[in-house]
Structure formats: structure tokens, C-alpha cells
Design a protein around this motif. Sequence first.
Motif, PDB file in Angstrom:
ATOM      1  N   LEU A  25       0.451  -0.667  -0.029  1.00 32.25           N
ATOM      2  CA  LEU A  25       0.419  -0.205   0.098  1.00 32.25           C
ATOM      3  C   LEU A  25       0.676   1.202  -0.223  1.00 32.25           C
ATOM      4  O   LEU A  25       0.662   2.052  -0.623  1.00 32.25           O
ATOM      5  N   VAL A  26       2.175   1.173   0.981  1.00 30.14           N
ATOM      6  CA  VAL A  26       2.737   2.864   0.950  1.00 30.14           C
ATOM      7  C   VAL A  26       3.168   2.795  -0.840  1.00 30.14           C
ATOM      8  O   VAL A  26       3.693   4.149  -0.681  1.00 30.14           O
ATOM      9  N   GLY A  27       4.353   1.455  -1.102  1.00 30.77           N
ATOM     10  CA  GLY A  27       4.863   1.239  -2.334  1.00 30.77           C
ATOM     11  C   GLY A  27       4.099   1.878  -3.542  1.00 30.77           C
ATOM     12  O   GLY A  27       4.191   2.914  -4.482  1.00 30.77           O
ATOM     13  N   VAL A  28       2.617   1.707  -3.324  1.00 31.86           N
ATOM     14  CA  VAL A  28       1.195   2.325  -4.333  1.00 31.86           C
ATOM     15  C   VAL A  28       0.874   3.995  -4.218  1.00 31.86           C
ATOM     16  O   VAL A  28       0.958   4.694  -5.127  1.00 31.86           O
ATOM     17  N   VAL A  29       1.245   4.264  -3.246  1.00 27.09           N
ATOM     18  CA  VAL A  29       0.684   5.482  -2.630  1.00 27.09           C
ATOM     19  C   VAL A  29       1.700   6.025  -3.085  1.00 27.09           C
ATOM     20  O   VAL A  29       1.931   7.015  -3.964  1.00 27.09           O
TER      21      VAL A  29
END
Length: 66
Positions: free
Chosen positions: A57-61
Amino acid sequence: MQYSINAAAFVAIIILIRLRRRTEARSRGDEAFTVFSSIVLGVLIAGTGWGQAILQLVGVVTRATH
């Protein structure tokens, strides 16, 4: 009957209890302990499914903001 508790859950409960205190009442030692326990929680959940989901999720954001 035997009860057990996950170490990550135990550290998370400690962090939640410590963060509910008023910020004016904290000393540097209290703040350092809260930061240290937060890092320990991060290390404990990093290898779990939840930790991997948070990482994705942090990578996508991060990719969406650049």
C-alpha cells in the motif's frame, strides 16, 4: 486452559496505552520509549501478511504521488 498473546499485539496495546496520555506530561524518556516500541512493532509485523500488505500500500501511494 492456556492463553497466549501475539508479541506484536502486546506491543501494539502498549503503544496505544502510551499514546492516550497527554502530550504535555511526557518526558524525553517517555517519548524515546514510545518511538522504540513503535520500531519494535514495525519489525514484528514486517514479515507477516499484514506487514506485506502495508508495504504494498505504501508503495502504491508513493508511486501515485510522484
